[in-house]
Design a protein around this motif. Structure first.
Motif, PDB file in Angstrom:
ATOM      1  N   GLN A 149       0.824  -1.211   0.000  1.00 53.78           N
ATOM      2  CA  GLN A 149       0.000   0.000   0.000  1.00 53.78           C
ATOM      3  C   GLN A 149       0.858   1.260   0.000  1.00 53.78           C
ATOM      4  OE1 GLN A 149      -2.613  -0.519   3.366  1.00 53.78           O
ATOM      5  NE2 GLN A 149      -3.755  -2.174   2.387  1.00 53.78           N
ATOM      6  N   ILE A 150       1.869   1.274   0.835  1.00 57.66           N
ATOM      7  CA  ILE A 150       2.764   2.432   0.899  1.00 57.66           C
ATOM      8  C   ILE A 150       3.447   2.636  -0.453  1.00 57.66           C
ATOM      9  CG2 ILE A 150       4.923   3.304   1.910  1.00 57.66           C
ATOM     10  CD1 ILE A 150       3.994   1.902   4.559  1.00 57.66           C
ATOM     11  N   THR A 151       3.965   1.549  -1.017  1.00 52.89           N
ATOM     12  CA  THR A 151       4.686   1.611  -2.293  1.00 52.89           C
ATOM     13  C   THR A 151       3.790   2.103  -3.424  1.00 52.89           C
ATOM     14  OG1 THR A 151       6.153  -0.162  -1.577  1.00 52.89           O
ATOM     15  CG2 THR A 151       6.024   0.236  -3.948  1.00 52.89           C
ATOM     16  N   ASP A 152       2.549   1.635  -3.435  1.00 49.50           N
ATOM     17  CA  ASP A 152       1.623   2.048  -4.491  1.00 49.50           C
ATOM     18  C   ASP A 152       1.250   3.525  -4.374  1.00 49.50           C
ATOM     19  OD1 ASP A 152       1.730  -0.515  -5.468  1.00 49.50           O
ATOM     20  OD2 ASP A 152      -0.297  -1.074  -4.851  1.00 49.50           O
ATOM     21  N   THR A 153       1.338   4.061  -3.164  1.00 48.53           N
ATOM     22  CA  THR A 153       1.024   5.467  -2.934  1.00 48.53           C
ATOM     23  C   THR A 153       2.234   6.363  -3.146  1.00 48.53           C
ATOM     24  OG1 THR A 153      -0.630   4.785  -1.317  1.00 48.53           O
ATOM     25  CG2 THR A 153       0.065   7.073  -1.236  1.00 48.53           C
ATOM     26  N   ASN A 154       3.401   5.902  -2.657  1.00 46.31           N
ATOM     27  CA  ASN A 154       4.608   6.725  -2.713  1.00 46.31           C
ATOM     28  C   ASN A 154       5.827   5.801  -2.747  1.00 46.31           C
ATOM     29  OD1 ASN A 154       6.959   8.177  -1.852  1.00 46.31           O
ATOM     30  ND2 ASN A 154       5.645   9.784  -1.034  1.00 46.31           N
TER      31      ASN A 154
END
Length: 192
Positions: A149-154
């Motif tokens: 989730q973090i990677t997909d956002t930033n």
């Protein structure tokens, strides 16, 4: 340099299947697909991301002797001899890729080199491969969903997350830590 003229993906896949267990090869295929997705999300070079993701673990199943021989042959930092496959398959593995697969694109080779250690400064391709390997769909470890989730956002926040959690894991297991990993932590995590 046009990748389409110099890199035959079908031929590379065939060579990889001969060198890797099916388990490792399938991980590489999933990492390649995840790298493609991350490249599309982050306006990166999709073709280079797919190739780098595919070949990132090409040397993972080599013997320690093969790695040592390559370290000597290429006159790499002798300190590498104090580490193991966990570091070698990226940092040293890029040379196997160059000589055996005929891939000379330094962007791709550097992404492979940095996927095991990160680096203080990473290109977009470096970050894509680093996170694709960590968050590909076959990965199942505590925190992987949060990492996705973090990677997909930033993407940068994903890199910091992985470096921090990798370092914590190494400390918890009382494992030796490669100096570049500590430098990467200081550059990516401490600044965030």
């Amino acid at each position: 340099m046009q990748l389409k003229e110099t890199i035959d993906i079908a031929q590379i896949q065939q060579q990889m299947q001969q060198k890797l267990s099916d388990y490792r090869y399938q991980h590489c295929v999933r990492t390649s697909q995840r790298a493609k997705e991350l490249a599309q999300m982050n306006h990166g070079d999709v073709e280079k991301a797919q190739i780098a993701g595919l070949i990132h673990d090409y040397a993972k199943e080599r013997s320690d002797d093969e790695f040592r021989q390559m370290i000597y042959q290429e006159k790499l930092d002798p300190d590498l001899l104090n580490y193991s496959n966990a570091i070698w398959h990226g940092v040293v593995g890029a040379y196997f890729i160059k000589y055996e697969l005929g891939i000379y694109d330094e962007d791709i080779l550097n992404a492979v080199r940095r996927h095991t250690t990160a680096a203080e400064k990473m290109t977009l391709l470096d970050k894509i491969v680093y996170m694709a390997d960590y968050t590909e769909p076959g990965r199942d470890f505590p925190g992987v969903e949060e990492a996705r989730q973090i990677t997909d956002t930033n993407l940068d926040a994903g890199v910091a997350y992985q470096i921090e959690h990798t370092l914590l894991s190494l400390i918890e297991k009382q494992r030796q830590i490669y100096p570049l990993t500590i430098a990467s932590y200081n550059a990516w995590v401490v600044k965030h």
